[in-house]
Design an enzyme around this catalytic site. Structure first.
Site, mmCIF file in Angstrom:
data_model
loop_
_atom_site.group_PDB
_atom_site.id
_atom_site.type_symbol
_atom_site.label_atom_id
_atom_site.label_comp_id
_atom_site.label_asym_id
_atom_site.label_seq_id
_atom_site.Cartn_x
_atom_site.Cartn_y
_atom_site.Cartn_z
ATOM 1 N N GLU A 1 36.367 18.649 33.037
ATOM 2 C CA GLU A 1 36.017 19.560 31.942
ATOM 3 C C GLU A 1 36.523 19.054 30.590
ATOM 4 O O GLU A 1 37.139 19.794 29.819
ATOM 5 C CB GLU A 1 36.551 20.968 32.233
ATOM 6 C CG GLU A 1 36.008 21.550 33.525
ATOM 7 C CD GLU A 1 36.399 22.990 33.777
ATOM 8 O OE1 GLU A 1 37.523 23.369 33.423
ATOM 9 O OE2 GLU A 1 35.581 23.730 34.346
ATOM 10 N N ASP B 1 34.985 27.152 42.472
ATOM 11 C CA ASP B 1 35.937 27.575 41.449
ATOM 12 C C ASP B 1 36.395 29.021 41.627
ATOM 13 O O ASP B 1 35.997 29.881 40.836
ATOM 14 C CB ASP B 1 35.298 27.386 40.063
ATOM 15 C CG ASP B 1 36.306 27.539 38.934
ATOM 16 O OD1 ASP B 1 37.497 27.664 39.239
ATOM 17 O OD2 ASP B 1 35.892 27.528 37.767
ATOM 18 N N GLU C 1 40.073 35.809 37.530
ATOM 19 C CA GLU C 1 39.029 35.332 36.622
ATOM 20 C C GLU C 1 37.637 35.795 37.046
ATOM 21 O O GLU C 1 36.830 36.173 36.207
ATOM 22 C CB GLU C 1 39.076 33.800 36.548
ATOM 23 C CG GLU C 1 37.988 33.222 35.670
ATOM 24 C CD GLU C 1 38.076 31.716 35.502
ATOM 25 O OE1 GLU C 1 39.052 31.112 35.989
ATOM 26 O OE2 GLU C 1 37.164 31.145 34.880
HETATM 27 C C1 BDP Z 1 38.062 27.422 35.660
HETATM 28 C C2 BDP Z 1 38.375 28.157 34.400
HETATM 29 C C3 BDP Z 1 38.899 27.274 33.313
HETATM 30 C C4 BDP Z 1 39.986 26.375 33.828
HETATM 31 C C5 BDP Z 1 39.483 25.606 35.034
HETATM 32 C C6 BDP Z 1 40.572 24.798 35.730
HETATM 33 O O1 BDP Z 1 37.214 28.816 33.966
HETATM 34 O O2 BDP Z 1 39.356 28.110 32.280
HETATM 35 O O3 BDP Z 1 40.432 25.508 32.853
HETATM 36 O O4 BDP Z 1 39.000 26.480 36.005
HETATM 37 O O5 BDP Z 1 40.979 25.206 36.809
HETATM 38 O O6 BDP Z 1 38.109 28.368 36.671
HETATM 39 O O7 BDP Z 1 40.984 23.766 35.237
#
Ligand code: BDP
Length: 674
Positions: free
Chosen positions: A261, A335, A363
């Site tokens: 990401e 996720d 989340e």
């Molecule tokens: C996702 C989230 C994000 C996190 C990412 C992570 O939306 O904010 O940075 O995972 O785990 O669930 O790095």
């Protein structure tokens, strides 16, 4: 031998029970006076004296003391009736003290008590996704606890209460900053601040860890590269480690999110995750520190199923990591969805210690606005059988090290804690902090028993409270699954903040940020085909697992749409068609929330006003949110199925367009400014 009778006072464990409002601050450590006369007498008789350790344990005694602590009711030398608390390390006495206090709070008998306990996983860590500006990513309970600007001059007494709460359930590590890390945390002034926090946590056995940004050597070190094979980069990390251990001698190590990401990482230099992890691990090794290297990666450049990508990148690296690296894997391959199958990497890296990462903060399960007790979710993953070495090779056995006997074992929970007076936002959300700690200590405990423990300590031992509230907690995760993403649906939430439905999302920059990528609704049916005819993600599991999940006849209903694209008129095990069953689940999720509202209302006189009202109001909101999920998703999927709403499903309140246009602003936990 270390022997003591309630050295609690000297350890600062006992909170003076001051009469005050119930605002949730005391969590499960309320220590209210016992009012039952018989119990009072028994405890008073049992707890009369403090015996401090006098002599060090002999070698033989140490050998016999494998457990972290043991507490026994014993007649000592035939003279006195004592409760003995025995531990092989000082911190074990604290854990034992908390266990004893738990027994008392649960109103259990201390007569003939014989508690023996040891943690199954060595490092039981909270991951705070806290930014240095105090916005906690996906944090729903106020700001970050850490007052970076005032530290180290002002050390908020609340830090101590945080550490106490952690220690009371065996949590022994905290990563203080977000995995999307700011390199600033590694500069000298911030290390002073971290050191102040470490000083508060130390007596409670909680070590600090930091998230490290892979490009820190460039950003704060002035180097031209962060290439893991560049000697100057290695030297930079070595010097940084030396600097850290000078100020924090028991520093736990680094957590790293790399090449994920948008975060920097070794792949930016043509190197592997192993090259990156080993570089940093080598710098920490002389001091006993570890690297927790995250496997949460998915590459924009690879047009493959996102569920497969972590395995594709990491599995070939099995055995290539140095011994103080542990690969940290989310419970499922996408996720933190309300329900996921276990992550295939757990069954595929026998030569690498693997840590389990779960998300305590909700989340994708209604943030801290909705009730979702996550014990059953955590257990589902821990108890899942990878079949790596035949039946019984559960995720928990791989994680706790008992399967492969690696040198390190760890578990990580993304914290749901903030500056809200009650710590976790929703008055029932602290149950998730609690169950995480208890399962991290001993994953063989039941999610139901832990829920009951928590309710008794947090509210009351009165069965009129314990039974209904425990039942609500236990039903809650499944209800959230039902009204949001039933039968294996996943990633169909609203964009950005992730609160509420968004099955129509299809305009995000990356294909795999869109809901339509995951549900694949069309005129024929619904679901992501991950069999050999589709993405073949199932090939990443052991043959026993892959066979079971590949076959529609044996794939569990609750994972059906995760692995299969199923026709709308497909007959489910219940005899209903997929469409009808989907409708029933959405409706039953709403019904469940309504039933809790009724249950809760009955408790008006049994629960203090403040917490009663807070939960009551949030349940009302949850019912509305559940209806929104149901009405939005069913009407959206109806545009593909062209079928009328199944019998028993209430008519939607608004047309689909209303829900599509419904925009939420300033959702907590989201960094977006809108
Ligand atoms: C996702 C989230 C994000 C996190 C990412 C992570 O939306 O904010 O940075 O995972 O785990 O669930 O790095």
């Amino acid at each position: 031998m270390y022997r003591l009778l309630l050295r609690l006072l000297s350890l600062g464990v006992v909170w003076i029970a001051v009469a005050r409002g119930e605002d949730g601050y005391r969590l499960w450590l309320r220590y209210d006076p016992v009012t039952d006369e018989a119990k009072r007498r028994e405890y008073a008789a049992a707890i009369t004296e403090i015996v401090l350790p006098t002599t060090a344990p002999t070698r033989a005694e140490r050998g016999a003391m494998r457990p972290a602590f043991a507490a026994r009711d014993e007649l000592l030398a035939g003279i006195r009736d004592l409760i003995l608390l025995v531990a092989n390390r000082d911190i074990g006495l604290l854990y034992g003290a908390f266990a004893l206090l738990r027994e008392i709070q649960l109103h259990r008998s201390l007569t003939n008590m014989n508690l023996v306990s040891a943690p199954r996983i060595q490092r039981r860590v909270l991951n705070h996704w806290d930014n240095l500006n105090r916005i906690a990513e996906r944090g729903y309970a106020g700001q970050s606890l850490w007052e970076w600007f005032q530290l180290p001059d002002y050390v908020n007494p609340r830090y101590r209460d945080y550490a106490r709460a952690c220690a009371s359930i065996g949590i022994n590590g905290a990563v203080l900053n977000n995995v999307n890390a700011d390199a600033l945390i590694l500069t000298a002034p911030y290390l002073q601040k971290v050191s102040a926090l470490a000083g508060v946590f130390r007596p409670y056995g909680v070590r600090v860890y930091l998230s490290a940004r892979f490009s820190a050597p460039v950003e704060i070190g002035g180097l031209k590269t962060a290439d893991p094979l560049d000697p100057a980069v290695a030297k930079w990390w070595q010097d940084k480690a030396a600097e850290i251990y000078r100020v924090i001698p028991d520093f736990g190590g680094f957590l790293v999110k790399a090449n994920s990401e948008g975060q920097p990482g070794p792949q930016s230099y043509g190197r592997t995750h192993a090259d990156g992890a080993n570089l940093i691990a080598d710098a920490l090794a002389p001091y006993g520190g570890i690297v927790m290297w995250r496997a949460f990666v998915y590459d924009d450049g690879v047009p493959d199923d996102r569920a497969k990508q972590a395995y594709n990148e990491f599995q070939p690296l099995d055995g290539k990591f140095h011994s103080n690296v542990i690969v940290q894997i989310k419970n499922g391959p996408i996720d933190f969805m309300p329900r996921e199958p276990f992550h295939p990497l757990f069954g595929a890296m026998p030569h690498t210690p693997l840590a389990l990462e779960v998300q305590i903060t909700q989340e994708y399960l209604g943030a801290s606005t909705q009730l979702a007790y996550l014990g059953p979710l955590f257990k589902e993953c821990m108890d899942a059988d990878t079949f790596r070495n035949g039946p019984g090779t559960t995720v928990a056995k791989i994680v706790d090290g008992s399967q492969d006997l690696h040198g390190i074992s760890a578990i990580a929970g993304v914290a749901n804690i903030g500056t809200d007076r009650n710590w976790c936002g929703h008055p029932l959300a602290a149950a998730n902090w609690y169950v995480y700690g208890r399962l991290a200590w001993d994953h063989t405990l039941g999610a139901d028993a832990i829920a009951e423990e928590w309710v008794r300590q947090t509210f009351a031992n009165d069965p009129r409270v314990v039974k209904p509230v425990t039942a609500m907690l236990l039903a809650s995760r499944e209800a959230v699954v039902d009204y949001s993403m039933p039968r294996g649906l996943h990633h169909i939430m609203a964009e950005g903040h992730h609160y509420g439905p968004g099955p129509w999302v299809d305009g995000a920059r990356r294909a795999d940020w869109n809901s339509v990528y995951y549900h694949r609704a069309d005129a024929i049916g619904l679901g992501f085909d991950r069999t050999s005819k589709g993405s073949n993600a199932l090939a990443q599991y052991a043959p026993e697992v892959a066979r079971r999940w590949s076959d529609l006849a044996t794939c569990p209903d609750e994972l059906l749409l995760w692995f299969h694209h199923v026709p709308w008129d497909y007959r489910m095990r219940s005899g209903a068609t997929l469409w009808d069953e989907l409708g029933r689940h959405y409706q039953s999720g709403v019904d469940a929330v309504r039933s809790w509202e009724k249950t809760w209302d009955v408790l008006a006189d049994l629960i203090d006003e403040e917490r009663f009202y807070h939960v009551q109001a949030l349940l009302r909101r949850q019912e509305r949110d559940a209806r929104e999920w149901r009405d939005a998703c069913l009407q959206y999927f109806q545009t593909f199925s062209h079928l009328s709403l199944p019998a028993g499903v209430e008519a939607p309140e608004h047309p689909l367009d209303y829900y599509r246009a419904h925009t939420l602003h300033f959702v907590p936990g989201s960094s977006s400014i809108k």
